[in-house]
Scaffold this motif. Structure first.
Motif, PDB file in Angstrom:
ATOM      1  N   PRO A 225      -0.293  -7.852 -16.744  1.00  0.00           N
ATOM      2  CA  PRO A 225      -0.097  -6.660 -16.154  1.00  0.00           C
ATOM      3  C   PRO A 225      -0.910  -6.151 -14.900  1.00  0.00           C
ATOM      4  O   PRO A 225      -0.635  -5.225 -14.097  1.00  0.00           O
ATOM      5  N   GLU A 226      -1.781  -7.003 -14.416  1.00  0.00           N
ATOM      6  CA  GLU A 226      -2.606  -6.882 -13.392  1.00  0.00           C
ATOM      7  C   GLU A 226      -1.909  -7.988 -12.191  1.00  0.00           C
ATOM      8  O   GLU A 226      -1.941  -9.362 -12.615  1.00  0.00           O
ATOM      9  N   PRO A 227      -1.766  -7.611 -11.087  1.00  0.00           N
ATOM     10  CA  PRO A 227      -1.825  -6.378 -10.319  1.00  0.00           C
ATOM     11  C   PRO A 227      -0.669  -5.287 -10.511  1.00  0.00           C
ATOM     12  O   PRO A 227      -0.407  -4.416  -9.900  1.00  0.00           O
ATOM     13  N   ALA A 228       0.391  -6.058 -11.330  1.00  0.00           N
ATOM     14  CA  ALA A 228       1.823  -5.096 -11.376  1.00  0.00           C
ATOM     15  C   ALA A 228       1.839  -3.942 -11.684  1.00  0.00           C
ATOM     16  O   ALA A 228       2.290  -2.970 -11.051  1.00  0.00           O
ATOM     17  N   VAL A 229       1.127  -3.457 -12.804  1.00  0.00           N
ATOM     18  CA  VAL A 229       1.132  -2.003 -13.257  1.00  0.00           C
ATOM     19  C   VAL A 229       0.488  -1.267 -12.309  1.00  0.00           C
ATOM     20  O   VAL A 229       1.136  -0.109 -12.195  1.00  0.00           O
ATOM     21  N   PRO A 230      -0.721  -1.402 -11.858  1.00  0.00           N
ATOM     22  CA  PRO A 230      -1.248  -0.602 -10.868  1.00  0.00           C
ATOM     23  C   PRO A 230      -0.489  -0.277  -9.743  1.00  0.00           C
ATOM     24  O   PRO A 230      -0.397   0.821  -9.010  1.00  0.00           O
ATOM     25  N   ILE A 231       0.290  -1.306  -9.240  1.00  0.00           N
ATOM     26  CA  ILE A 231       1.022  -1.308  -7.989  1.00  0.00           C
ATOM     27  C   ILE A 231       2.260  -0.310  -8.347  1.00  0.00           C
ATOM     28  O   ILE A 231       2.501   0.653  -7.468  1.00  0.00           O
ATOM     29  N   VAL A 232       2.782  -0.270  -9.328  1.00  0.00           N
ATOM     30  CA  VAL A 232       3.891   0.492 -10.138  1.00  0.00           C
ATOM     31  C   VAL A 232       3.512   2.062  -9.731  1.00  0.00           C
ATOM     32  O   VAL A 232       4.260   2.752  -9.478  1.00  0.00           O
ATOM     33  N   ARG A 233       2.234   2.015 -10.659  1.00  0.00           N
ATOM     34  CA  ARG A 233       1.980   3.507 -10.769  1.00  0.00           C
ATOM     35  C   ARG A 233       1.605   4.166  -9.411  1.00  0.00           C
ATOM     36  O   ARG A 233       1.955   5.320  -9.053  1.00  0.00           O
ATOM     37  N   ALA A 234       1.132   3.408  -8.362  1.00  0.00           N
ATOM     38  CA  ALA A 234       0.518   3.784  -6.985  1.00  0.00           C
ATOM     39  C   ALA A 234       2.036   4.272  -6.426  1.00  0.00           C
ATOM     40  O   ALA A 234       2.086   5.288  -5.613  1.00  0.00           O
ATOM     41  N   VAL A 235       3.047   3.485  -6.420  1.00  0.00           N
ATOM     42  CA  VAL A 235       4.310   3.537  -5.645  1.00  0.00           C
ATOM     43  C   VAL A 235       5.144   4.796  -6.276  1.00  0.00           C
ATOM     44  O   VAL A 235       5.497   5.598  -5.645  1.00  0.00           O
ATOM     45  N   ARG A 236       5.190   4.844  -7.690  1.00  0.00           N
ATOM     46  CA  ARG A 236       5.723   5.829  -8.157  1.00  0.00           C
ATOM     47  C   ARG A 236       5.090   7.411  -7.793  1.00  0.00           C
ATOM     48  O   ARG A 236       5.593   8.294  -7.824  1.00  0.00           O
ATOM     49  N   GLY A 237       3.915   7.284  -7.876  1.00  0.00           N
ATOM     50  CA  GLY A 237       2.998   8.508  -7.330  1.00  0.00           C
ATOM     51  C   GLY A 237       3.020   8.937  -5.924  1.00  0.00           C
ATOM     52  O   GLY A 237       2.447   9.985  -5.472  1.00  0.00           O
ATOM     53  N   ASP A 238       3.470   7.998  -5.120  1.00  0.00           N
ATOM     54  CA  ASP A 238       3.579   8.399  -3.736  1.00  0.00           C
ATOM     55  C   ASP A 238       4.751   8.885  -2.998  1.00  0.00           C
ATOM     56  O   ASP A 238       6.047   8.362  -3.044  1.00  0.00           O
ATOM     57  N   ARG A 239       4.735  10.219  -2.775  1.00  0.00           N
ATOM     58  CA  ARG A 239       6.048  10.805  -2.466  1.00  0.00           C
ATOM     59  C   ARG A 239       6.640  10.484  -1.130  1.00  0.00           C
ATOM     60  O   ARG A 239       8.024  10.496  -0.900  1.00  0.00           O
TER      61      ARG A 239
END
Length: 379
Positions: A225-239
Motif C-alpha cells: 500500500p505504500e506509497p501507492a495509497v497516499p499518492i492516489v489520495r493526494a491526486v484524487r484530492g487535488d482539483r
C-alpha cells in the motif's frame, strides 16, 4: 503451515502411511511464495491458494502414478537472496521441480539458481522479460512477459487520448523495465513518458510535478500500500488534477486490500490482469473453489497458481519425475488450464520457455460499484 526456509518442509497435503505404501514416496514440488512483508502478502496468499488447491485435486485423481504430490512451501518475503537459498534447500530435499513466485526480481534470482543446479523452475506470476541472463532449458514461465502486457496497456492509453504520461516510480529493475517498455512503445506513436521519483517526492510535491508537466495520465509504478495509497489520495484530492487518469499496470487494484484502503478513490484506475473476458466451465469451477478458500473473489494470481501445478502434474505423469525429463518435457506437454490450453515454446528475446500468451485484460473497478470489475481492453 511452516514456511520458514530454516525449518522442516511444510506439506500439502501430508500423505498417509497407506498412501505411501500403495504408490511409493511422495513426489515433492517446491513452492516459492511471498507470505511476509516486505513481500506482497495478499498476492502470495492468492498464489498459494491456487497452488495448494491444484495439489489436492491432483492427489484426489490418483497423484503421480499413484504417488501423492507434496508441496514444500518457502516464504521468499520478496528477498532475492532468501529465494535463492530456498532453491538450494529444496534441491537438497529432492524436489522434482520448483514453482511459484510473484515478484519479478525475486523470481529472477530463483531462476538463476535453479538453472545452475539443474532444477526445473516453472514461474507462475513474475513477468520481467529478462527472467534469466542467458537462455536456459530449466526455466519456463506461465505469466505473459512484461513487454507483451505493458504494450497492450500503452495502446489503451493512446486510445483514451492520453499521450503525456507520468510514471511515479521507485528504484527497481522491474519498474525501470516497465518504464522502458512504455517509453519505447509510446514514443513512435506521439506519446511521452516522464519519470517522477516517488521516494524523493511527497504526494503533494508529486501532484505539483504532474501539473507542471501537463500530464494526462499518472501510472503507479510503486509498492502497495505504500506509497501507492497516499499518492492516489493526494491526486484524487487535488482539483487541478480532476481530469488526470490514474493507472496501475502492475495490477495493484485487483486485490481486495486496495478497495478496502481506498474505497471509491481506488475505482476507475485501469490495471493489467491475466484472465479471459469470459471464463469457461473449468475456470468457473476453480474460481468458485478458490473463492471459498480465500473468503473473497480470487485474483488472476490464484488462477496462475492452479495452472502451474496442473501443468507440472501433466508433465510428471507423462514424462516421469526425473528433473532433466521434467524440463525436457515442457515443450511437448499441453495441459488444460483455467484460462485456456497451456503449452510452452521459445519466444524471440525471451530466454525461458514461455506460454504465449495467457489472456490479458485492461480492467478497472467500476466507480459506480467498486466491488465490480469492468473490462476495458483485451489482448
Amino acid at each position: 503451515m511452516n514456511t520458514s526456509a530454516s525449518m522442516p518442509p511444510s506439506t500439502s497435503p501430508s500423505p498417509s502411511g497407506a498412501e505411501q505404501r500403495a504408490g511409493g514416496p511422495p513426489v515433492r514440488l517446491g513452492a516459492l511464495v511471498p507470505l511476509t512483508p516486505p513481500g506482497w502478502v495478499e498476492a502470495g496468499r492468492h498464489l498459494l491458494a491456487g497452488l495448494d488447491l491444484a495439489v489436492r485435486e491432483v492427489n484426489d485423481t490418483g497423484g503421480i502414478d499413484g504417488r501423492p504430490l507434496e508441496l514444500l512451501v518457502r516464504d521468499t518475503a520478496a528477498d532475492p537472496e532468501r529465494a535463492a537459498a530456498a532453491v538450494d534447500e529444496l534441491a537438497g530435499l529432492g524436489v522434482a521441480a520448483v514453482a511459484g513466485e510473484y515478484h519479478s526480481v525475486v523470481a529472477r534470482a530463483a531462476a538463476a539458481r535453479a538453472a545452475a543446479l539443474g532444477v526445473p523452475f516453472l514461474c507462475s506470476s513474475a513477468v520481467l522479460d529478462a527472467l534469466t541472463e542467458e537462455p536456459t532449458e530449466w526455466v519456463a514461465r506461465l505469466a505473459p512477459a512484461q513487454s507483451h502486457g505493458w504494450r497492450l496497456y500503452a495502446d489503451f492509453l493512446l486510445a483514451e487520448g492520453r499521450h503525456r504520461i507520468a510514471v511515479a516510480t521507485q528504484p527497481s529493475v522491474y519498474w525501470a523495465s516497465g518504464t522502458r517498455v512504455l517509453r519505447e512503445h509510446l514514443a513512435p506513436r506521439g506519446g511521452t513518458v516522464v519519470a517522477l521519483d516517488a521516494n524523493a517526492l511527497t504526494p503533494g510535491a508529486l501532484c505539483d510535478a504532474l501539473v507542471e508537466h501537463g500530464a494526462t495520465a499518472l501510472l503507479l509504478l510503486v509498492g502497495q500500500p505504500e506509497p501507492a495509497v497516499p499518492i492516489v489520495r493526494a491526486v484524487r484530492g487535488d482539483r487541478r488534477l480532476a481530469e488526470l487518469l490514474i493507472g496501475a499496470p502492475a495490477g495493484q487494484p485487483e486485490f481486495a486490500g486496495w478497495a478496502a484502503a481506498l474505497g471509491g478513490d481506488g475505482a476507475g484506475i485501469p490495471f493489467l490482469r491475466y484472465l479471459p473476458e469470459s471464463p469457461g466451465p473449468l475456470g468457473e469451477r476453480v474460481g468458485r473453489e478458490l473463492g471459498e478458500r480465500l473468503g473473497e473473489d480470487p485474483s488472476f494470481v490464484a488462477f496462475e497458481g492452479w495452472d502451474t501445478v496442473t501443468f507440472l502434474a501433466a508433465a510428471l505423469r507423462s514424462h516421469g519425475t526425473d528433473r532433466a525429463s521434467v524440463a525436457a518435457s515442457w515443450p511437448r506437454v499441453e495441459a488444460e488450464g483455467t484460462r485456456g490450453p497451456i503449452r510452452f515454446s521459445r519466444t524471440p528475446d525471451i530466454g525461458v520457455l514461455q506460454w504465449t500468451w495467457a489472456p490479458v485484460q485492461v480492467a478497472d473497478r467500476d466507480p459506480a460499484e467498486p466491488g465490480r470489475f469492468r473490462v476495458l481492453r483485451t489482448g
